[in-house]
Write an enzyme that holds these catalytic residues in place. Structure first.
Site, short mmCIF file in Angstrom:
data_model
loop_
_atom_site.label_atom_id
_atom_site.label_comp_id
_atom_site.label_asym_id
_atom_site.label_seq_id
_atom_site.Cartn_x
_atom_site.Cartn_y
_atom_site.Cartn_z
NE ARG A 1 -3.30 2.57 2.62
CZ ARG A 1 -3.13 3.46 3.60
NH1 ARG A 1 -2.37 3.18 4.64
NH2 ARG A 1 -3.74 4.62 3.56
CG HIS B 1 -0.87 9.13 3.60
ND1 HIS B 1 -1.09 7.78 3.78
CD2 HIS B 1 -0.44 9.58 4.79
CE1 HIS B 1 -0.79 7.43 5.02
NE2 HIS B 1 -0.38 8.51 5.66
CD GLU C 1 -4.58 7.61 9.88
OE1 GLU C 1 -4.07 8.65 10.34
OE2 GLU C 1 -4.24 6.47 10.24
CG ASN D 1 -4.97 3.40 8.64
OD1 ASN D 1 -5.09 2.42 7.91
ND2 ASN D 1 -4.52 4.56 8.21
CE1 TYR E 1 0.28 2.77 13.44
CE2 TYR E 1 -1.71 3.83 12.62
CZ TYR E 1 -0.45 3.31 12.39
OH TYR E 1 0.08 3.32 11.13
CD GLU F 1 -1.44 4.05 8.00
OE1 GLU F 1 -1.16 4.48 9.13
OE2 GLU F 1 -1.61 4.79 7.01
C1 FCB Z 1 -0.95 7.12 10.76
C2 FCB Z 1 -0.55 7.69 9.41
C3 FCB Z 1 0.78 7.18 8.92
C4 FCB Z 1 1.80 7.08 10.04
C5 FCB Z 1 1.23 6.33 11.21
C6 FCB Z 1 2.18 6.14 12.35
O1 FCB Z 1 -1.85 7.99 11.37
O2 FCB Z 1 -1.52 7.40 8.44
O3 FCB Z 1 1.22 8.02 7.89
O4 FCB Z 1 2.23 8.32 10.38
O5 FCB Z 1 0.08 6.97 11.68
#
Ligand code: FCB
Length: 457
Positions: A92, A136, A181, A304, A306, A359
């Site tokens: 990607r 992006h 995002e 995405n 985290y 992500e």
């Molecule tokens: C996300 C972004 C990516 C990277 C990660 C850690 O929010 O999409 O570009 O910075 O975080």
């Protein structure tokens, strides 16, 4: 001995995960144009808002910019070969609008288009599926100078750009997503001011979020009208939101945060309406027909993930790490949140299309020692999040693939080069790439899943 020394260096996927994540489930890695390409003034590329922002004093750690980054613009052939050696099935990447159309409207830049054209062909030659994202975060600066995403006509310029990319690459891409995002563009870029264009204007941020969503809808409309074959989608960052206490105030605050962070983007796209929540202060001007445009069916959702979010009205909230701890960004490692968020989407959106984890990854203060990088916590992170995806699939969520963020260490926005997310280490003085232990674990895991499947065939 630290807790890290207790982590198994080569954890195996459970029987459930081995069954759930076997082919055709896809494994890949992700990057973004400004974070890796460099060559900021080469090949006819126009400046973007991130060029402007990163060069402003005090905006980024060490004043770091993406001028050179991983020099991928020149090293893309080697980078594709590296992906192939790691056995990645999909990649990607994002397309820099200002390489394709330097001023964001008007003239196209053939040299910039040719770069992505060659990249896509090289991936296909190696059997790696190309998954592209149109935006992006790198708006052409010329459009920002004219008002940027605060202006409605920027959405129409975006649709023209999408149409161009669709005409050139649309028959070869495995997927094409509009935005990455949009919450970050709207809120971090226009309300918090931590990302480009660095504004702190909450009412404007709400209008920006609407124009971003409108641009998504207009782009999908254009790509469909042009008969583009690639599956179309949007990439949203999401987290479960937890109240720090059981008090009514904290629970209300958590609901508002979830409405602003997740539902503000999911509901228009999949329900054709913005969420109602008493805590949402600013609402955008919406013209008749906009929500119908935004909610036209799409083929996939990119998710995405985290960390999870804690909310409290009464006290500052600290991350509450479990055994896996926090990342070098200070983000709590909470794999269950990925499973829970997938299950929530499955419950709340009956028309949810197939989902790709576009992500997921962690920053770690990795060190290169005698040509090797040992990153056991990243291996544990990967392992735990893949198990979470497998659990969601077993519960009926149609997740089709997983992209680790990131293929290689790169320019982490306002954190500059200080945060390393890659499964491949990058030495920024020599541009030497070194696969970390996590890359080798990922490679072997992908290979094992393929062998297992072949053995059954
Ligand atoms: C996300 C972004 C990516 C990277 C990660 C850690 O929010 O999409 O570009 O910075 O975080």
């Amino acid at each position: 001995m630290s807790a890290h020394d207790l982590l198994p260096s080569r954890p195996e996927l459970s029987a459930l995960a081995s069954a759930q994540l076997a082919p055709p489930f896809l494994f890949g890695a992700a990057t973004a144009a400004y974070q890796i390409e460099g060559a900021a003034t080469e090949g006819g590329r126009g400046p973007s808002i991130w060029d402007r922002f990163s060069h402003e004093p005090g905006r980024t750690v060490n004043g770091d910019t993406g001028d050179v980054a991983c020099d991928h613009y020149h090293r893309w052939r080697d980078d594709v070969a590296l992906m192939s050696r790691l056995g990645l099935q999909a990649y990607r990447f994002s397309i820099a609008w200002s390489r394709v159309q330097p001023a964001g409207r008007g003239a196209w830049n053939d040299e910039g288009i040719a770069f992505y054209d060659r990249l896509v062909d090289a991936l296909l030659e190696r059997g790696i599926q190309p998954h592209a994202t149109l935006y992006h975060w790198d708006l052409p600066q010329a459009l920002q100078d004219a008002g940027g995403w605060a202006r409605r006509d920027t959405a129409f310029h975006f649709a023209d750009y999408a149409g161009k990319v669709g005409r050139v690459l649309g028959d070869r891409l495995a997927s094409l997503c509009t935005h990455n995002e949009p919450w970050c563009t709207a809120v971090l870029g226009h309300e918090v001011g931590k990302f480009a264009p660095g504004l702190q204007a909450p009412a404007l941020a709400a209008q920006v979020s609407h124009h971003l969503l409108l641009s998504h809808g207009l782009a999908v409309e254009r790509l469909r009208a042009d008969g583009v074959r690639a599956p179309l989608g949007i990439v949203l960052n999401q987290s479960p939101v937890s109240a720090a206490s059981a008090s009514a105030e904290d629970r209300a605050a958590a609901a508002t945060e979830y409405a602003r962070f997740v539902r503000w983007y999911m509901d228009p796209v999949f329900k054709g309406q913005y969420p109602e929540d008493p805590g949402i202060v600013h609402r955008p001007r919406v013209e008749p027909g906009d929500l119908a445009t935004i909610s036209a069916p799409i083929d996939l959702l990119g998710l995405n993930y985290y960390t999870r979010i804690w909310v409290s009205r009464s006290e500052p909230v600290q991350p509450r790490p479990d055994a896996l701890g926090v990342t070098d960004m200070g983000w709590e490692i909470y794999p269950e949140g990925l499973r829970d968020q997938l299950l929530a989407l499955h419950r709340e959106y009956p028309n949810l299309p197939p989902v790709f984890i576009t992500e997921n990854g962690m920053a770690e203060a990795d060190q290169l020692h005698e040509g090797q990088v040992d990153d056991p916590r990243r291996v544990a992170y990967l392992h735990a999040h893949l198990e979470a995806v497998a659990q969601a699939r077993a519960a009926g969520v149609d997740v089709r693939g997983y992209f680790y963020w990131s293929l290689m260490d790169n320019y982490e926005w306002d954190s500059g080069y200080a945060k390393r997310f890659g499964i491949v280490h990058v030495d920024y003085t020599t541009q030497v790439r070194t696969p970390k232990a996590s890359a080798l674990w990922y490679r072997d895991t992908i290979a094992r899943l393929q062998e297992r499947q072949a053995g059954r065939g």
